[in-house]
Structure formats: C-alpha cells, structure tokens
Design a protein around this motif. Structure first.
Motif, PDB file in Angstrom:
ATOM      1  N   PHE A 196      44.500 -65.575  56.783  1.00  0.00           N
ATOM      2  CA  PHE A 196      45.698 -66.402  57.243  1.00  0.00           C
ATOM      3  C   PHE A 196      46.192 -67.184  58.290  1.00  0.00           C
ATOM      4  O   PHE A 196      46.333 -67.813  58.333  1.00  0.00           O
ATOM      5  CB  PHE A 196      46.876 -65.724  56.645  1.00  0.00           C
ATOM      6  CG  PHE A 196      48.060 -67.056  55.850  1.00  0.00           C
ATOM      7  CD1 PHE A 196      47.850 -67.839  55.056  1.00  0.00           C
ATOM      8  CD2 PHE A 196      49.123 -66.368  56.554  1.00  0.00           C
ATOM      9  CE1 PHE A 196      48.849 -68.506  54.716  1.00  0.00           C
ATOM     10  CE2 PHE A 196      50.175 -67.563  56.428  1.00  0.00           C
ATOM     11  CZ  PHE A 196      50.384 -68.261  55.521  1.00  0.00           C
ATOM     12  N   TYR A 197      45.471 -66.045  58.932  1.00  0.00           N
ATOM     13  CA  TYR A 197      45.324 -66.561  60.475  1.00  0.00           C
ATOM     14  C   TYR A 197      44.687 -67.844  61.039  1.00  0.00           C
ATOM     15  O   TYR A 197      45.330 -68.837  61.919  1.00  0.00           O
ATOM     16  CB  TYR A 197      44.480 -65.267  61.659  1.00  0.00           C
ATOM     17  CG  TYR A 197      45.621 -64.241  62.449  1.00  0.00           C
ATOM     18  CD1 TYR A 197      46.077 -63.870  63.416  1.00  0.00           C
ATOM     19  CD2 TYR A 197      46.547 -63.083  61.323  1.00  0.00           C
ATOM     20  CE1 TYR A 197      46.951 -63.318  63.886  1.00  0.00           C
ATOM     21  CE2 TYR A 197      46.519 -62.351  61.479  1.00  0.00           C
ATOM     22  CZ  TYR A 197      46.778 -62.364  63.374  1.00  0.00           C
ATOM     23  OH  TYR A 197      47.548 -61.014  62.955  1.00  0.00           O
ATOM     24  N   GLY A 198      43.822 -68.175  60.239  1.00  0.00           N
ATOM     25  CA  GLY A 198      43.063 -69.818  59.999  1.00  0.00           C
ATOM     26  C   GLY A 198      43.817 -70.540  60.070  1.00  0.00           C
ATOM     27  O   GLY A 198      43.473 -71.581  59.822  1.00  0.00           O
ATOM     28  N   ILE A 199      44.992 -70.613  59.113  1.00  0.00           N
ATOM     29  CA  ILE A 199      46.153 -71.590  58.809  1.00  0.00           C
ATOM     30  C   ILE A 199      47.345 -71.063  59.621  1.00  0.00           C
ATOM     31  O   ILE A 199      47.486 -72.604  59.772  1.00  0.00           O
ATOM     32  CB  ILE A 199      46.850 -70.623  56.912  1.00  0.00           C
ATOM     33  CG1 ILE A 199      45.742 -70.658  55.810  1.00  0.00           C
ATOM     34  CG2 ILE A 199      47.671 -71.881  56.883  1.00  0.00           C
ATOM     35  CD1 ILE A 199      45.399 -71.974  55.059  1.00  0.00           C
ATOM     36  N   LYS A 200      47.748 -70.024  60.018  1.00  0.00           N
ATOM     37  CA  LYS A 200      48.485 -69.855  61.115  1.00  0.00           C
ATOM     38  C   LYS A 200      48.166 -71.042  62.243  1.00  0.00           C
ATOM     39  O   LYS A 200      48.815 -71.743  63.432  1.00  0.00           O
ATOM     40  CB  LYS A 200      49.115 -68.692  61.825  1.00  0.00           C
ATOM     41  CG  LYS A 200      50.030 -68.260  60.349  1.00  0.00           C
ATOM     42  CD  LYS A 200      51.417 -68.316  60.862  1.00  0.00           C
ATOM     43  CE  LYS A 200      52.404 -67.934  60.297  1.00  0.00           C
ATOM     44  NZ  LYS A 200      52.364 -66.987  59.687  1.00  0.00           N
ATOM     45  N   VAL A 201      46.865 -71.452  62.920  1.00  0.00           N
ATOM     46  CA  VAL A 201      46.257 -71.871  64.188  1.00  0.00           C
ATOM     47  C   VAL A 201      46.528 -72.938  63.903  1.00  0.00           C
ATOM     48  O   VAL A 201      47.296 -74.062  64.737  1.00  0.00           O
ATOM     49  CB  VAL A 201      44.462 -71.643  64.332  1.00  0.00           C
ATOM     50  CG1 VAL A 201      44.050 -72.773  63.776  1.00  0.00           C
ATOM     51  CG2 VAL A 201      44.102 -70.975  64.158  1.00  0.00           C
ATOM     52  N   PHE A 202      46.905 -74.318  62.986  1.00  0.00           N
ATOM     53  CA  PHE A 202      47.538 -75.025  62.335  1.00  0.00           C
ATOM     54  C   PHE A 202      48.300 -75.696  63.253  1.00  0.00           C
ATOM     55  O   PHE A 202      48.617 -76.243  63.845  1.00  0.00           O
ATOM     56  CB  PHE A 202      47.765 -75.752  61.196  1.00  0.00           C
ATOM     57  CG  PHE A 202      45.847 -75.972  60.533  1.00  0.00           C
ATOM     58  CD1 PHE A 202      45.229 -77.157  60.849  1.00  0.00           C
ATOM     59  CD2 PHE A 202      45.222 -75.144  59.649  1.00  0.00           C
ATOM     60  CE1 PHE A 202      43.932 -76.610  61.175  1.00  0.00           C
ATOM     61  CE2 PHE A 202      44.750 -75.056  59.497  1.00  0.00           C
ATOM     62  CZ  PHE A 202      43.581 -75.815  59.661  1.00  0.00           C
ATOM     63  N   PRO A 203      49.556 -74.985  63.622  1.00  0.00           N
ATOM     64  CA  PRO A 203      50.976 -75.267  63.388  1.00  0.00           C
ATOM     65  C   PRO A 203      50.950 -75.133  65.095  1.00  0.00           C
ATOM     66  O   PRO A 203      50.729 -76.356  66.295  1.00  0.00           O
ATOM     67  CB  PRO A 203      52.129 -73.655  63.746  1.00  0.00           C
ATOM     68  CG  PRO A 203      51.838 -73.268  61.879  1.00  0.00           C
ATOM     69  CD  PRO A 203      49.918 -73.905  61.800  1.00  0.00           C
ATOM     70  N   ALA A 204      50.031 -73.906  66.159  1.00  0.00           N
ATOM     71  CA  ALA A 204      49.665 -73.512  67.242  1.00  0.00           C
ATOM     72  C   ALA A 204      49.161 -74.580  68.009  1.00  0.00           C
ATOM     73  O   ALA A 204      49.274 -75.402  68.681  1.00  0.00           O
ATOM     74  CB  ALA A 204      48.453 -72.553  67.176  1.00  0.00           C
ATOM     75  N   VAL A 205      47.588 -75.265  67.021  1.00  0.00           N
ATOM     76  CA  VAL A 205      46.987 -76.171  67.196  1.00  0.00           C
ATOM     77  C   VAL A 205      47.676 -77.680  67.433  1.00  0.00           C
ATOM     78  O   VAL A 205      47.331 -79.185  68.666  1.00  0.00           O
ATOM     79  CB  VAL A 205      45.642 -76.280  67.167  1.00  0.00           C
ATOM     80  CG1 VAL A 205      44.693 -75.324  67.365  1.00  0.00           C
ATOM     81  CG2 VAL A 205      45.340 -76.870  65.916  1.00  0.00           C
ATOM     82  N   ILE A 206      48.195 -78.175  66.967  1.00  0.00           N
ATOM     83  CA  ILE A 206      49.360 -79.063  66.597  1.00  0.00           C
ATOM     84  C   ILE A 206      49.749 -79.457  67.907  1.00  0.00           C
ATOM     85  O   ILE A 206      50.491 -80.032  68.586  1.00  0.00           O
ATOM     86  CB  ILE A 206      49.593 -79.454  65.266  1.00  0.00           C
ATOM     87  CG1 ILE A 206      48.464 -80.206  64.045  1.00  0.00           C
ATOM     88  CG2 ILE A 206      51.153 -80.653  65.461  1.00  0.00           C
ATOM     89  CD1 ILE A 206      48.570 -80.474  64.663  1.00  0.00           C
ATOM     90  N   LEU A 207      50.712 -78.442  68.036  1.00  0.00           N
ATOM     91  CA  LEU A 207      51.965 -78.579  69.206  1.00  0.00           C
ATOM     92  C   LEU A 207      51.340 -78.367  70.113  1.00  0.00           C
ATOM     93  O   LEU A 207      51.918 -78.861  71.006  1.00  0.00           O
ATOM     94  CB  LEU A 207      52.600 -76.636  69.288  1.00  0.00           C
ATOM     95  CG  LEU A 207      54.279 -76.267  69.889  1.00  0.00           C
ATOM     96  CD1 LEU A 207      55.209 -76.820  69.565  1.00  0.00           C
ATOM     97  CD2 LEU A 207      53.883 -75.283  69.464  1.00  0.00           C
ATOM     98  N   GLY A 208      50.207 -77.571  71.084  1.00  0.00           N
ATOM     99  CA  GLY A 208      49.511 -77.639  71.755  1.00  0.00           C
ATOM    100  C   GLY A 208      48.732 -79.139  72.199  1.00  0.00           C
ATOM    101  O   GLY A 208      48.778 -79.486  73.556  1.00  0.00           O
ATOM    102  N   GLY A 209      48.535 -79.706  71.549  1.00  0.00           N
ATOM    103  CA  GLY A 209      47.969 -80.937  71.247  1.00  0.00           C
ATOM    104  C   GLY A 209      46.008 -81.009  70.650  1.00  0.00           C
ATOM    105  O   GLY A 209      46.006 -79.749  70.886  1.00  0.00           O
TER     106      GLY A 209
END
Lengths: 297, 356
Positions: free
Chosen positions: A221-234
């Motif tokens: 699920f960390y792999g899914i949580k990554v999406f908010p992080a990377v979209i937030l950061g660019g």
C-alpha cells in the motif's frame, strides 16, 4: 484538545513521512529517467522485505549480511523487470505502460502471498533497547533507525545526482534522451540503472517498515500512498517527492488525530491523502516543484 | 490503438455508408442474428454452471464495454471502474428497497450511476493521461470508503440484500430465466454502443482520443465530450452493476476493490482497446481464466507438481497471478487484443489461399 497526543502523532507522521519520501523519490527516479509511471513501486518494498525476512528467519543469516544480499538481489530484480517487461513497451501509449506496471503489481502481490502466506510476520529484533526517549517523547529505536537511514539515502541521492558520473548521465537522459544519446550516454543502461536503484532504495524502505510493523502484503500500500506524495511535490522533482512524502505522512496522522478526537468519521488515516490528491490535481496539477509541460503542435 | 493502421488487407469499401455499417456484409449480420438465436437455446441444455458463467460474462461484458468507450474510444484512462459498477449495484438495490420494481430499477440505477460519474467526470475532463489515471485511482478509494460509511445507501458493513426481478408475477429467479434478461440487456447495450460509435458524437470521441488538440481546433468541445464519455461509461457500469446485484442478490461493500477495477482494465486490454466486440471477448476471457486455472489445479491435484508447489490451497493466489501475467503478456505480444487477432483470422479466410 490532547496536545501531547497531537505532538506525538505529528512526530510519527514526520518519521513515516520520510519513509514515504524515500519511496516517492525512487518512484520519481524511474519516472524522470524512463517516463514510466510505476504502479508496482509498493511491490518493490514487498519483495525486498520478504527476501530479507526469509534470509533472516529461515536461514539465520546475520542482519547485515542478509540486508546486503537483499540489496544485491533487488538490483538484479530491478534490472530484470526493466529489461524483460518494460523495454519491449518503449514508445507505446501511456495506457499500455501504466497497465503493464499494474499487471506486475498484482502478479507479485499474489506471488508473495502464495510464497509467504497472508499473515504479517515479525522480523527478529535488531536492537537491544526498544524505546529511546527524545525530548521527553518516547520513540521506538527502529523509528530512529528508519529516520537515519532515510536521511542517509536522501543525502546519497543528492551526492549521486550532483557529483557522480552516472548520476549526471541520468539527469542528462531525463532532460533529453536524444541529446544524451548523442553525447555517448547509453540510454538503455541508464534505464536499467534507474530501475535497479529504485528497486534497491524501495527495498531498504521495505525492510525498515518490515522491522517496524512486520512484513505483510500491507507493505504494497506504500506504493499507492506514493501517488499523493509525488503529485503534491510534482511528478518529476526529487526534492518535491521528499517534501510531498513528509507532508503526506504528517497529514494522515493529523487527520487521524482530528478523526478520533473530533469528527469520528473513521478511516481518515487512509483516505485523507486521496482527498488532498484530487484537490491538488484540480488546482495545481504540476505540483509544488514539477515542470509545467507545454504542448506544441 | 494502432488497430486502424493495422487493418488487414482485403478491405473493399467504396462509400462512406459502407464504412459506417455495423455489419460489413449481409452474411455477417446473419451470423450475428444466428449467434444470438443460438444463445437463446443455451438454457434448454439445463447446464446451470455454464449458464452462471455466461451470466457473469454478460454483466461484466456490459461494464467492460463502458470502460472501453472511456479508455479505448476516448483515450481517458480510468482505474476506478469497479467503484462505478458498485454504485450501480447499490443504487439498484436502494431503489428496490424503496418500492421501485426491479426491472425499472436497473435502468434507473444506470441513470443514477451516470449522475455520479458526471460528478467525477467534470473535474476529470481537465485531466488526461497519467494524471487522470491517478485521479481515478483516488476516486476508487474515496468511493470505496463512502460505501463502507454510507449506511443509508449501502447497508454499511452488513451489505444489502435484494430481490430477483419479476414481471407480471413471473420471477426471473433461476439461472435459466435470468439468462434471458442479461442477454436482452447485452444485445441492447452492444447495439447501442456500436451505433453510438457511428454517430457524430462517437466520431468526436475518437477524434479526442487520436489527437485532442486537432479535435479542439476542428471545433470539438473537449470538456463536453470528455464528461460525456465519463457519463456514458458510468451508465454502462451502472447497468452491469445492477444486473450483478439482482443476480447475486447480495451486495457487499467489500466487493468493489481496486483489483476488480484492474480486472475491468484487463478485460478491455485483452479484448482490444477501441473495439465493441473486443469488450465482450475480454470479459469471456477474464471469466474463463480462473476456471481454467481451477481446472488445471484439479487436473494436477495429488501429482508431483501439486506436492512441490502446494497448489491446493493457493488457487486463489494463482488466479490473481494469472490475471496479472495475462495483462503483461498481452501488452507485450498482442497489444491490440483478441479483437485484432479475430480480424486477422477473418481476413486470412476471406482470401484463402491467397492471403497477403
């Protein structure tokens, strides 16, 4: 208002957030180098953690050796995935590339469940003392370890991309593949290397999470949580990924705090980052640090 | 998507009218009608198991067709299709609970799902490519969370029990009778989709997929058509979900996971992106795949392979693995899907033995 709990949760969020940051960084690495959105990033954590766990418990390898063997294995694993699965798809439309990583994701998730079962397995204890007191707050020593490792990885990334030859080659490839190729950089090698590094770094994060929470399929699920992080950061900013990871980590813990004390909606811990994700996509789809893609006909 | 460029030789269309017909020849139309007629005879064999598989293929095929209109024809990627399928299932069950007859609740559920899809579609119309994929991924989790929370709508964790449809006192409560209902919907929806693609709106959707900037310059309203495509796709998902709800008779909040969404995407990739019949082929493939795995596991049960791998208690994992592997292998070796393969086979026999 329980300020102490809020502070404790924020601290937890920071620590988990740096881990998200590490995973997000390795996600961005692949995206920058090879323009592949890797939906199987969580499975890198999963595979790495299970391999390390298997070496440590079934074969009683000392932690350091087990860890190193895991990293060597993950290097090969990353290269193999890139060469066998992703290389034939270079130049295919976005949907194909996305789907192939999704396919990889469910394949390895099921394979790991088959090989190691569906239950969470604890790592053998690594530290003598379980809890360390920092500024009056109790922090698990594995959390401190994860913080140190995360920061070390981030430092290593910074050095790698600014000073080392391979790092520069990678940045050149990310900037413009054709120009990089004309300068004598092997783009194939760079692609393979980016996947290898990404797999290794994710596996480190996987092992750390495994040591803290035990190894289970929840790791993916960390792999899914990554999406908010990377979209937030660019999507293509490594610094943005780190910051995004930390923000998401803090956000979900703070959301959890308000959820349990005030709102009682339940499950905000899991869902809050996705609301933020949609908001950011609406307002600023290129994130905090991402480059804006201008299309010309 | 490269299917158009790879259309096999042996295409002899002379007018625009010929190019847009659903059935290229009179013979193929006769074959299609005969196929449906033949399917009507299947319940007479009385094989419950085959019927239940075919009903599954039916409602999954309708939902997959919806996703194909969105992904294959409009080029908008969605990883949240099972959430809309779930909205359809719950909406239909909710309508029935409030006194709407089941046969009316099914299309109403489709309309309700369209409304929900439009709500997500309006913001999504601004996004494309992988940004949209990520946004729909978020939508999947948000709707899944909503299902677990909205007790008034879904019955909460307990789920919702519903009834089989009935008409003038005749209940469609057995596999044999329900099969006809699903078949009628399948025929209706597939003809509807095939006709949609011949219309002005359908061509606009394809133009948005092929080159959205050119499409906009030609006067196609991008926001309108992207939202429309989301709506149509949700309508199909809602109908599929409603048919699912009244077949299973119990809708659980845990049924509509991300894995289910991925299965829908797998169906249209395996069947063929941008092909109406391909959606059905993909659904058939995806329903048959676990059965083949089960058959394989049964066949080797007790043998050396079984003992070495412990297949007996791993069949569920094996199914997921095979789904993942099928998606990967199709993308690498047959990116245009079964529909393209079928077209090649037809072309081969058309000019046999002088093909190529």
């Amino acid at each position: 208002m329980n300020w102490e709990l809020l502070f404790q949760l924020t601290l937890n969020g920071l620590i988990v957030g740096t881990l998200y940051g590490v995973v997000a960084m390795s996600f961005v690495l692949i995206y920058k180098a090879s323009q592949v959105v890797n939906f199987a990033q969580g499975e890198f954590l999963l595979v790495g953690a299970w391999v390390c766990w298997w070496l440590l418990t079934e074969h009683r390898v000392p932690f350091l050796w087990g860890f190193l063997i895991t990293l060597a294995f993950m290097t090969l694993f990353g290269i193999l995935i890139q060469v066998v699965v992703l290389r034939p798809l270079i130049g295919e439309p976005v949907i194909s590339v996305i789907m192939v990583t999704i396919g990889l994701s469910i394949f390895f998730q099921a394979l790991m469940k088959w090989m190691f079962g569906v239950f969470a397995q604890p790592f053998p204890p690594i530290f003598e003392t379980q809890v360390v007191s920092v500024m009056g707050l109790e922090v698990q020593s594995v959390y401190l370890m994860s913080l140190v490792i995360s920061v070390a990885i981030m430092g290593a990334f910074a050095w790698f991309f600014t000073a080392s030859k391979h790092g520069l080659a990678m940045r050149a490839t990310a900037f413009d593949q054709q120009v990089a190729q004309s300068l004598g950089i092997s783009v194939r090698q760079v692609f393979a290397m980016s996947w290898a590094i990404s797999a290794v770094v994710s596996a480190v994060a996987g092992v750390v999470v495994g040591v803290v929470n035990g190894v289970s399929s929840a790791l993916s699920f960390y792999g899914i949580k990554v999406f908010p992080a990377v979209i937030l950061g660019g999507l293509d900013s490594i610094l943005g990924a780190v910051l995004g990871g930390i923000i998401v980590g803090v956000l979900e813990n703070v959301a959890h705090f308000f959820d349990t004390t005030l709102l009682n909606w339940g499950n905000m811990y899991q869902i809050a980052p996705f609301y933020v994700l949609i908001l950011i996509l609406m307002i600023k789809p290129y994130g905090l640090f991402g480059t804006k893609n201008i299309e010309r006909v | 998507m490269a299917a158009i460029a790879m259309t096999p030789c042996g295409d002899f269309r002379q007018s625009y009218r010929e190019d847009t017909t659903i059935f290229p020849t009179r013979l193929s139309r006769a074959f299609a009608i005969a196929g449906v007629a033949l399917l009507c005879l299947v319940p007479l064999t009385g094989d419950r198991y085959v019927l239940s598989l075919m009903i599954q293929m039916g409602y999954l095929g309708i939902a997959a067709l919806g996703l194909n209109i969105l992904v294959g024809f409009t080029g908008q990627i969605s990883i949240g299709h099972s959430a809309f399928f779930g909205v359809g299932a719950f909406a239909s069950a909710w309508f029935v609970e409030h006194g709407v007859p089941v046969l009316l609740a099914i299309p109403l559920a489709g309309v309700a799902t369209t409304a929900v899809g439009m709500v997500f579609g309006i913001p999504a119309a601004r996004l494309k490519g992988l940004y949209l994929a990520i946004a729909t991924l978020a939508a999947q989790f948000i709707i899944e969370d909503f299902f677990a929370r909205a007790r008034w709508f879904t019955g909460g964790v307990a789920g919702r029990i519903t009834q089989p449809p009935s008409l003038f006192g005749f209940a469609f409560d057995s596999n044999e009778t329900y099969f006809y209902l699903v078949l009628a919907w399948v025929v209706l929806m597939f003809i509807g989709a095939a006709n949609l693609m011949r219309s002005r709106d359908g061509r606009a959707l394809v133009a948005v997929r092929d080159h959205y900037l050119s499409a906009e310059i030609m006067g196609i309203n991008l926001t309108y058509y992207r939202t429309l495509s989301f709506g149509i796709s949700s309508f199909f998902a809602g109908i599929g979900g409603a048919l699912y709800a009244h077949y299973i008779l119990f809708v659980s909040v845990e049924a509509f996971t991300i894995l289910f969404s991925i299965q829908f995407l797998g169906m249209i990739i395996i069947g063929g992106l941008g092909s109406v019949m391909g959606s059905m082929m993909g659904a058939v493939f995806m329903v048959m795949l676990p059965e083949v795995v089960q058959w394989f596991a049964d066949a080797v049960a007790g043998g050396a392979i079984d003992r070495a791998l412990g297949l007996g208690n791993a069949v569920s994992f094996l199914r997921e693995m095979v789904i993942g592997a099928a998606i990967i292998l199709f993308l690498i070796f047959e990116p245009d899907g079964l529909a393209h393969r079928w077209r090649l086979i037809k072309a081969y026999w058309k000019l046999y033995p002088f093909s190529h």
